[in-house]
Design a protein around this motif. Structure first.
Motif, PDB file in Angstrom:
ATOM      1  N   PRO A 188     -31.858 -51.830  -0.226  1.00 11.23           N
ATOM      2  CA  PRO A 188     -32.196 -53.212  -0.562  1.00 11.23           C
ATOM      3  C   PRO A 188     -30.934 -54.053  -0.748  1.00 11.23           C
ATOM      4  CG  PRO A 188     -33.377 -51.651  -1.962  1.00 11.23           C
ATOM      5  CD  PRO A 188     -32.292 -50.892  -1.264  1.00 11.23           C
ATOM      6  N   ILE A 191     -31.962 -58.100  -4.808  1.00  7.02           N
ATOM      7  CA  ILE A 191     -33.370 -58.272  -5.113  1.00  7.02           C
ATOM      8  C   ILE A 191     -33.507 -58.730  -6.572  1.00  7.02           C
ATOM      9  CG2 ILE A 191     -35.636 -57.183  -5.092  1.00  7.02           C
ATOM     10  CD1 ILE A 191     -34.282 -57.208  -2.350  1.00  7.02           C
ATOM     11  N   ALA A 215     -30.309 -65.471   4.657  1.00  5.04           N
ATOM     12  CA  ALA A 215     -31.667 -65.914   4.345  1.00  5.04           C
ATOM     13  C   ALA A 215     -31.689 -66.979   3.257  1.00  5.04           C
ATOM     14  CB  ALA A 215     -32.539 -64.734   3.931  1.00  5.04           C
ATOM     15  N   GLY A 219     -33.900 -61.583  -2.609  1.00  8.61           N
ATOM     16  CA  GLY A 219     -35.098 -60.887  -2.168  1.00  8.61           C
ATOM     17  C   GLY A 219     -36.050 -60.657  -3.325  1.00  8.61           C
ATOM     18  N   GLN A 220     -37.307 -60.420  -2.991  1.00  3.66           N
ATOM     19  CA  GLN A 220     -38.329 -60.075  -3.972  1.00  3.66           C
ATOM     20  C   GLN A 220     -38.732 -58.615  -3.763  1.00  3.66           C
ATOM     21  OE1 GLN A 220     -39.311 -62.161  -6.457  1.00  3.66           O
ATOM     22  NE2 GLN A 220     -37.719 -63.527  -5.617  1.00  3.66           N
ATOM     23  N   GLU A 222     -41.455 -57.274  -3.258  1.00  5.62           N
ATOM     24  CA  GLU A 222     -42.420 -57.144  -2.173  1.00  5.62           C
ATOM     25  C   GLU A 222     -41.750 -57.122  -0.800  1.00  5.62           C
ATOM     26  OE1 GLU A 222     -44.251 -58.276  -5.805  1.00  5.62           O
ATOM     27  OE2 GLU A 222     -42.627 -59.289  -4.711  1.00  5.62           O
ATOM     28  N   ASP A 223     -40.522 -57.640  -0.711  1.00  7.40           N
ATOM     29  CA  ASP A 223     -39.795 -57.619   0.562  1.00  7.40           C
ATOM     30  C   ASP A 223     -39.428 -56.198   0.982  1.00  7.40           C
ATOM     31  OD1 ASP A 223     -39.742 -60.420   1.040  1.00  7.40           O
ATOM     32  OD2 ASP A 223     -38.112 -60.652  -0.392  1.00  7.40           O
ATOM     33  N   ILE A 224     -39.400 -55.281   0.030  1.00  6.47           N
ATOM     34  CA  ILE A 224     -39.052 -53.882   0.319  1.00  6.47           C
ATOM     35  C   ILE A 224     -40.290 -53.066   0.674  1.00  6.47           C
ATOM     36  CG2 ILE A 224     -37.868 -51.834  -0.579  1.00  6.47           C
ATOM     37  CD1 ILE A 224     -36.118 -54.344  -0.309  1.00  6.47           C
ATOM     38  N   THR A 227     -41.348 -52.111   4.443  1.00  5.57           N
ATOM     39  CA  THR A 227     -40.501 -51.086   5.066  1.00  5.57           C
ATOM     40  C   THR A 227     -40.855 -49.707   4.537  1.00  5.57           C
ATOM     41  OG1 THR A 227     -38.730 -52.721   5.240  1.00  5.57           O
ATOM     42  CG2 THR A 227     -38.116 -50.418   5.550  1.00  5.57           C
ATOM     43  N   VAL A 246     -32.487 -53.826   4.015  1.00  4.20           N
ATOM     44  CA  VAL A 246     -33.436 -54.934   3.871  1.00  4.20           C
ATOM     45  C   VAL A 246     -32.749 -55.914   2.933  1.00  4.20           C
ATOM     46  CG1 VAL A 246     -35.788 -55.610   3.233  1.00  4.20           C
ATOM     47  CG2 VAL A 246     -35.355 -53.320   4.167  1.00  4.20           C
ATOM     48  N   GLY A 248     -31.773 -59.558   3.794  1.00  3.59           N
ATOM     49  CA  GLY A 248     -31.677 -60.968   4.149  1.00  3.59           C
ATOM     50  C   GLY A 248     -30.501 -61.304   5.047  1.00  3.59           C
TER      51      GLY A 248
END
Length: 253
Positions: A188, A191, A215, A219-220, A222-224, A227, A246, A248
């Motif tokens: 990540p 996040i 980006a 990140g949040q 949920e972005d992970i 994947t 992951v 951005g």
């Protein structure tokens, strides 16, 4: 073909997600359950009861201290006793300790390495032994970090542990692919979780980080999750030994 029978369906699978009381672990647990899996959610420093309750009947909560060398086996045995097996293992639990390298105590170093790296090996070994004995395919997903690739500042143990997670992922993938076990990692980026709260509260560091992320945002959790579902599904059956960022776009900057 129904959605549950698709490339990304996980119906009939049992997943163990460590560090699932909140943040990335909770988001992954929810996503795996939505894909059809039964989910054992683990809490380390705080219980994962709320995560299990939010998921519903597909989930059960477990507590274990992964900073203890006995914790991983206690956790795995408890999950195995409840569900009968573990098909998908997501090694997400982690901790961070910030201090200047010259002042970093050996006690803090050892605790970070035990939680972030040694427990990952212990749980992976336990899961693989059972999968191999059952001649069953399985998926192990480790949560690495951008600091699997970069050194960071004031986090020597975290950087060392996450570098180790990336290399451990590759080593286990090499050995267990022949048994139908894929081992991959997600790295990540920045996040918005409890681990990064100090950075987000530092106006200068927050601005510097955001300026570096193509980006343009943190990140949040949920972005992970997507994947993680991909790496647990049959859609990823020919992927092993990979560390997927992951982030951005951070590493590509």
């Amino acid at each position: 073909m129904t959605s549950r029978e698709s490339l990304f369906g996980l119906e009939g699978k049992v997943a163990l997600v460590t560090g699932a009381a909140g943040g990335i672990g909770a988001a992954i647990a929810h996503a795996l359950a939505e894909a059809g899996a039964e989910v054992a959610v683990h809490g380390n420093r705080r219980p994962a009861d709320e995560t299990a309750e939010a998921i519903g009947a597909q989930a059960a909560s477990f507590s274990a201290d992964l900073s203890s060398s006995e914790g991983p086996e206690q956790l795995y045995r408890a999950v195995h006793a409840r569900f009968g097996r573990v098909d998908l293992l997501i090694n997400n639990a982690g901790m961070i300790h910030r201090d200047a390298a010259e002042d970093f105590s050996l006690e803090d170093w050892n605790r970070v390495l035990q939680v972030n790296l040694t427990s990952v090996f212990q749980l992976s070994q336990l899961a693989a032994r059972d999968l191999i004995a059952r001649k069953a395919p399985g998926k192990i997903v480790n949560i690495a970090s951008l600091l699997s690739f970069q050194g960071g500042i004031r986090v020597p143990a975290y950087a060392a542990s996450k570098g180790g997670v990336a290399q451990l992922t590759k080593a286990l993938a090499n050995e267990w692919a022949v048994h139908g076990i894929q081992v991959n990692a997600i790295a990540p980026g920045y996040i918005a979780t409890a681990n990064t709260e100090a950075l987000r509260n530092d106006e200068t560091r927050n601005r510097q980080i955001l300026e570096r992320i193509p980006a343009g945002r943190w990140g949040q959790p949920e972005d992970i999750a997507g994947t993680a579902v991909f790496l647990c599904s049959r859609a990823s059956n020919y992927i092993t030994g990979s560390v997927i960022a992951v982030d951005g776009g951070w590493l590509g900057r």
